[in-house]
Design a protein around this motif. Structure first.
Motif, PDB file in Angstrom:
ATOM      1  N   TYR A 159       0.851   3.811  13.490  1.00 58.46           N
ATOM      2  CA  TYR A 159      -0.027   4.247  12.405  1.00 58.46           C
ATOM      3  C   TYR A 159       0.527   3.898  11.019  1.00 58.46           C
ATOM      4  N   PHE A 160      -0.338   3.298  10.203  1.00 56.63           N
ATOM      5  CA  PHE A 160      -0.060   3.102   8.779  1.00 56.63           C
ATOM      6  C   PHE A 160      -1.128   3.863   7.988  1.00 56.63           C
ATOM      7  N   PHE A 161      -0.719   4.419   6.847  1.00 56.74           N
ATOM      8  CA  PHE A 161      -1.640   5.269   6.087  1.00 56.74           C
ATOM      9  C   PHE A 161      -1.554   4.953   4.592  1.00 56.74           C
ATOM     10  N   THR A 162      -2.721   4.847   3.949  1.00 57.18           N
ATOM     11  CA  THR A 162      -2.807   4.652   2.501  1.00 57.18           C
ATOM     12  C   THR A 162      -3.835   5.632   1.944  1.00 57.18           C
ATOM     13  N   LYS A 163      -3.458   6.310   0.862  1.00 55.14           N
ATOM     14  CA  LYS A 163      -4.380   7.242   0.214  1.00 55.14           C
ATOM     15  C   LYS A 163      -4.674   6.743  -1.197  1.00 55.14           C
ATOM     16  N   ILE A 164      -5.962   6.571  -1.501  1.00 53.77           N
ATOM     17  CA  ILE A 164      -6.368   6.059  -2.815  1.00 53.77           C
ATOM     18  C   ILE A 164      -7.241   7.100  -3.505  1.00 53.77           C
ATOM     19  N   VAL A 165      -6.798   7.573  -4.665  1.00 50.80           N
ATOM     20  CA  VAL A 165      -7.530   8.567  -5.446  1.00 50.80           C
ATOM     21  C   VAL A 165      -7.824   7.970  -6.822  1.00 50.80           C
ATOM     22  N   ASN A 166      -9.102   8.007  -7.206  1.00 47.43           N
ATOM     23  CA  ASN A 166      -9.503   7.433  -8.498  1.00 47.43           C
ATOM     24  C   ASN A 166      -9.037   5.985  -8.635  1.00 47.43           C
ATOM     25  N   ASN A 167      -9.185   5.239  -7.537  1.00 51.30           N
ATOM     26  CA  ASN A 167      -8.855   3.804  -7.500  1.00 51.30           C
ATOM     27  C   ASN A 167      -7.358   3.504  -7.572  1.00 51.30           C
ATOM     28  N   VAL A 168      -6.519   4.523  -7.486  1.00 54.44           N
ATOM     29  CA  VAL A 168      -5.061   4.320  -7.585  1.00 54.44           C
ATOM     30  C   VAL A 168      -4.385   4.853  -6.320  1.00 54.44           C
ATOM     31  N   PRO A 169      -3.523   4.049  -5.671  1.00 54.48           N
ATOM     32  CA  PRO A 169      -2.805   4.538  -4.485  1.00 54.48           C
ATOM     33  C   PRO A 169      -1.896   5.714  -4.834  1.00 54.48           C
ATOM     34  N   VAL A 170      -1.897   6.724  -3.971  1.00 55.53           N
ATOM     35  CA  VAL A 170      -1.028   7.882  -4.141  1.00 55.53           C
ATOM     36  C   VAL A 170       0.170   7.709  -3.209  1.00 55.53           C
TER      37      VAL A 170
END
Length: 421
Positions: free
Chosen positions: A300-311
């Motif tokens: 598993y790989f995970f990416t979180k993007i909030v308001n167009n910016v990675p967190v």
């Protein structure tokens, strides 16, 4: 005694008359509903008990509609098909730190048995209730989960450009070699029945219950093969495998539109993979300490993007889990000797110099999918380099003699084919 018998007969007659009358009353409103299959003679009332307002039409395990009669299967409510406890545990362990609602968003709406009718009903208008057919099983047992491989369907990439070809239950597949048991007409319930599932056992039959070992076959004449390997370690012709499973979460972000060609799990998530293959299975040790096919479940790989910016870190590696399993792609034929005895990649021991993919150059934390370093098996163990070099990678006189015998056997088969053409 005679009087008692008469009373019992009258009671039965009364009950049957009542049910017949009730069923006739049902048909006045429910005109398009006809009961077929093995339950056609029992009527409506046993399955639809009277409520305060009308009659129940809710079929769940909790309401015990079917289990009132089929009490021997009551424990099916606790089966993994119903509870999904293993999946929930994995999700909680891996994803809850980043999203506590991950399971509800990505998993809860997928296959989850709530009622006997999920598997046993074929036509809601006609009340066709009977044993599930293979087609029924494949509604849930498809894609990466063992099932569609049995009928010769291999998984495809998530990208929309690959969504063409053979289609089953709204998913597209590659046409692959079918399991020989499927070709011979065996259905899923020939090896998997309600009795075994209720007991928590995956299968009700094993290979040796139908097949005897013929030691005249070269591979079967080697004790180590029989004692230390699962039958399907050699006889699985191929297996669907997914390397690198990406989940990307978008919160208040328009960037999701750039991933529109991928599998959309819900309003927040899309799923993708590094690469997918339907190829010869890899091997590891299962819980019985026998060599068995193994594959990622999952990396598993995970990416979180909030308001167009990675967190935080993009494509963060959350888990690199593998699982020994039984591909339902059985064939009589097997691979040649050297494919196992001189092939470290077969045991997830590939050297970096032999790699095709270089994931670290793309910012991933795992450098080699085909090397077990920094990866783990949830129901077994990887083969070590020491074990491979000292016990598997052999070139004794006996090995060479049997190898030449096998080559000669194949040569004779090819000559026979040429003569018959």
């Amino acid at each position: 005694m005679v009087k008692k018998s008469i009373i019992v007969s009258l009671m039965i007659l009364f009950i049957n008359s009542y049910l017949a009358l009730a069923n006739n009353n049902c048909s006045k409103c429910h005109k398009n509903t006809h009961l077929n299959g093995k339950h056609r003679d029992i009527g409506c009332i046993p399955c639809h008990p009277k409520t305060e307002k009308h009659y129940s039409n809710i079929f769940t395990f909790n309401n015990n509609n079917c289990l009132n009669c089929h009490k021997e299967y009551e424990n099916i409510k606790n089966s993994v098909m119903h509870t999904r406890i293993k999946e929930k545990y994995q999700v909680e362990k891996i994803f809850y730190k980043y999203d506590k609602n991950f399971f509800n968003k990505n998993c809860a709406k997928s296959c989850h048995i709530n009622s006997c009718l999920d598997c046993h009903e074929y036509n809601t208008k006609k009340h066709d209730i009977d044993l599930p057919q293979t087609e029924t099983c494949l509604k849930c047992h498809n894609g990466y989960f063992v099932g569609t491989d049995y009928v010769g369907l291999g998984i495809k990439d998530d990208h929309e450009r690959y969504q063409i070809g053979k289609k089953l239950h709204d998913k597209y597949y590659l046409s692959m070699l079918k399991d020989i048991h499927y070709e011979k007409g065996l259905k899923c319930n020939n090896c998997h029945d309600m009795i075994s599932l209720s007991k928590g056992d995956i299968a009700t039959k094993r290979c040796n219950e139908c097949h005897t070992i013929n030691t005249d076959i070269i591979e079967h004449s080697i004790n180590a093969h029989i004692e230390k390997m699962e039958c399907y370690a050699c006889h699985s012709s191929w297996a669907p495998m997914e390397f690198g499973t990406f989940f990307i979460q978008f919160i208040n972000s328009k960037n999701k539109k750039y991933f529109r060609w991928l599998t959309e799990k819900n309003d927040e998530y899309v799923k993708s993979s590094y690469f997918i293959t339907n190829s010869e299975p890899l091997l590891a040790k299962n819980k019985k300490d026998k060599y068995s096919p193994v594959r990622p479940q999952f990396i598993y790989f995970f990416t979180k993007i909030v308001n167009n910016v990675p967190v935080g870190k993009e494509n963060k590696l959350l888990a690199a889990n593998w699982k020994t399993f039984f591909p339902h792609t059985i064939r009589k034929e097997t691979v040649l000797c050297a494919n196992c005895h001189f092939n470290p990649k077969k045991y997830v021991l590939q050297k970096d110099k032999d790699r095709i993919f270089l994931p670290e150059k793309e910012g991933l934390e795992l450098t080699n999918f085909y090397n077990s370093k920094n990866q783990n098996i949830i129901n077994g163990k990887f083969v070590t380099e020491k074990e491979f070099n000292e016990k598997i990678k052999i070139s004794t006189k006996k090995y060479k003699r049997l190898y030449l015998k096998k080559i000669n056997e194949l040569y004779n088969v090819l000559n026979l084919i040429d003569k018959n053409q």
